[in-house]
Design a protein around this motif. Sequence first.
Motif, mmCIF file in Angstrom:
data_model
loop_
_atom_site.group_PDB
_atom_site.id
_atom_site.type_symbol
_atom_site.label_atom_id
_atom_site.label_comp_id
_atom_site.label_asym_id
_atom_site.label_seq_id
_atom_site.Cartn_x
_atom_site.Cartn_y
_atom_site.Cartn_z
ATOM 1 N N ALA A 1 15.828 5.873 -2.830
ATOM 2 C CA ALA A 1 15.733 4.860 -1.776
ATOM 3 C C ALA A 1 15.341 5.545 -0.470
ATOM 4 O O ALA A 1 15.776 6.668 -0.188
ATOM 5 N N PHE A 2 14.526 4.839 0.301
ATOM 6 C CA PHE A 2 14.009 5.356 1.574
ATOM 7 C C PHE A 2 14.346 4.353 2.674
ATOM 8 O O PHE A 2 14.009 3.169 2.551
ATOM 9 N N SER A 3 14.980 4.800 3.726
ATOM 10 C CA SER A 3 15.383 3.883 4.785
ATOM 11 C C SER A 3 14.183 3.384 5.579
ATOM 12 O O SER A 3 13.139 4.030 5.644
ATOM 13 N N VAL A 4 14.358 2.193 6.149
ATOM 14 C CA VAL A 4 13.361 1.579 7.019
ATOM 15 C C VAL A 4 14.066 1.285 8.335
ATOM 16 O O VAL A 4 15.010 0.500 8.374
ATOM 17 N N GLU B 1 15.624 -1.108 3.018
ATOM 18 C CA GLU B 1 15.121 0.152 2.488
ATOM 19 C C GLU B 1 14.105 -0.117 1.383
ATOM 20 O O GLU B 1 14.130 -1.157 0.739
ATOM 21 N N LEU B 2 13.215 0.831 1.227
ATOM 22 C CA LEU B 2 12.258 0.808 0.129
ATOM 23 C C LEU B 2 12.851 1.638 -0.999
ATOM 24 O O LEU B 2 13.581 2.609 -0.742
ATOM 25 N N ILE C 1 0.807 -1.228 0.000
ATOM 26 C CA ILE C 1 0.000 0.000 0.000
ATOM 27 C C ILE C 1 0.838 1.276 0.000
ATOM 28 O O ILE C 1 0.317 2.339 -0.310
ATOM 29 N N LEU C 2 2.125 1.174 0.328
ATOM 30 C CA LEU C 2 2.977 2.365 0.325
ATOM 31 C C LEU C 2 3.322 2.758 -1.110
ATOM 32 O O LEU C 2 3.510 1.894 -1.974
ATOM 33 N N VAL C 3 3.420 4.061 -1.341
ATOM 34 C CA VAL C 3 3.789 4.561 -2.667
ATOM 35 C C VAL C 3 4.910 5.580 -2.539
ATOM 36 O O VAL C 3 5.135 6.162 -1.485
ATOM 37 N N CYS C 4 5.582 5.793 -3.623
ATOM 38 C CA CYS C 4 6.670 6.769 -3.678
ATOM 39 C C CYS C 4 6.097 8.175 -3.468
ATOM 40 O O CYS C 4 5.122 8.554 -4.124
ATOM 41 N N PRO C 5 6.698 8.959 -2.586
ATOM 42 C CA PRO C 5 6.195 10.318 -2.359
ATOM 43 C C PRO C 5 6.432 11.257 -3.555
ATOM 44 O O PRO C 5 5.818 12.303 -3.644
ATOM 45 N N PRO D 1 4.674 2.442 -7.239
ATOM 46 C CA PRO D 1 4.947 1.415 -6.238
ATOM 47 C C PRO D 1 6.389 1.475 -5.719
ATOM 48 O O PRO D 1 7.295 1.909 -6.424
ATOM 49 N N LEU D 2 6.548 1.032 -4.489
ATOM 50 C CA LEU D 2 7.864 0.917 -3.881
ATOM 51 C C LEU D 2 8.206 -0.557 -3.723
ATOM 52 O O LEU D 2 7.329 -1.378 -3.448
ATOM 53 N N LEU D 3 9.464 -0.878 -3.905
ATOM 54 C CA LEU D 3 9.950 -2.245 -3.717
ATOM 55 C C LEU D 3 10.819 -2.267 -2.467
ATOM 56 O O LEU D 3 11.428 -1.257 -2.108
ATOM 57 N N TYR D 4 10.886 -3.435 -1.827
ATOM 58 C CA TYR D 4 11.644 -3.541 -0.585
ATOM 59 C C TYR D 4 12.931 -4.319 -0.809
ATOM 60 O O TYR D 4 12.923 -5.411 -1.373
ATOM 61 N N ASP D 5 14.041 -3.753 -0.371
ATOM 62 C CA ASP D 5 15.345 -4.404 -0.422
ATOM 63 C C ASP D 5 15.636 -4.912 0.986
ATOM 64 O O ASP D 5 15.976 -4.123 1.880
#
Length: 63
Positions: free
Chosen positions: A35-38, A26-27, A8-12, A17-21
């Motif tokens: 890339a966005f940290s988790v 990170e997404l 359900i998360l999307v790129c701001p 869509p965002l993928l998870y590494d």
Amino acid sequence: MDPKLTQILVCPFCKGPLLYDKKKKELFCKRDKKAFSVIDEIPDLVPDEARDLSDEELEQKLK
């Protein structure tokens, strides 16, 4: 990271869509090369804190 959350998360930036590494925890958005940290299962989707991905790094993530 909960798979339901990643669906359900999307790129701001582009709202795509965002993928998870899992390895880097990170997404990332392949369209914007960001890339966005988790941290502690909480994604940090603040645009100013996004990390730019190089073409090579993005290619590695997509393998």
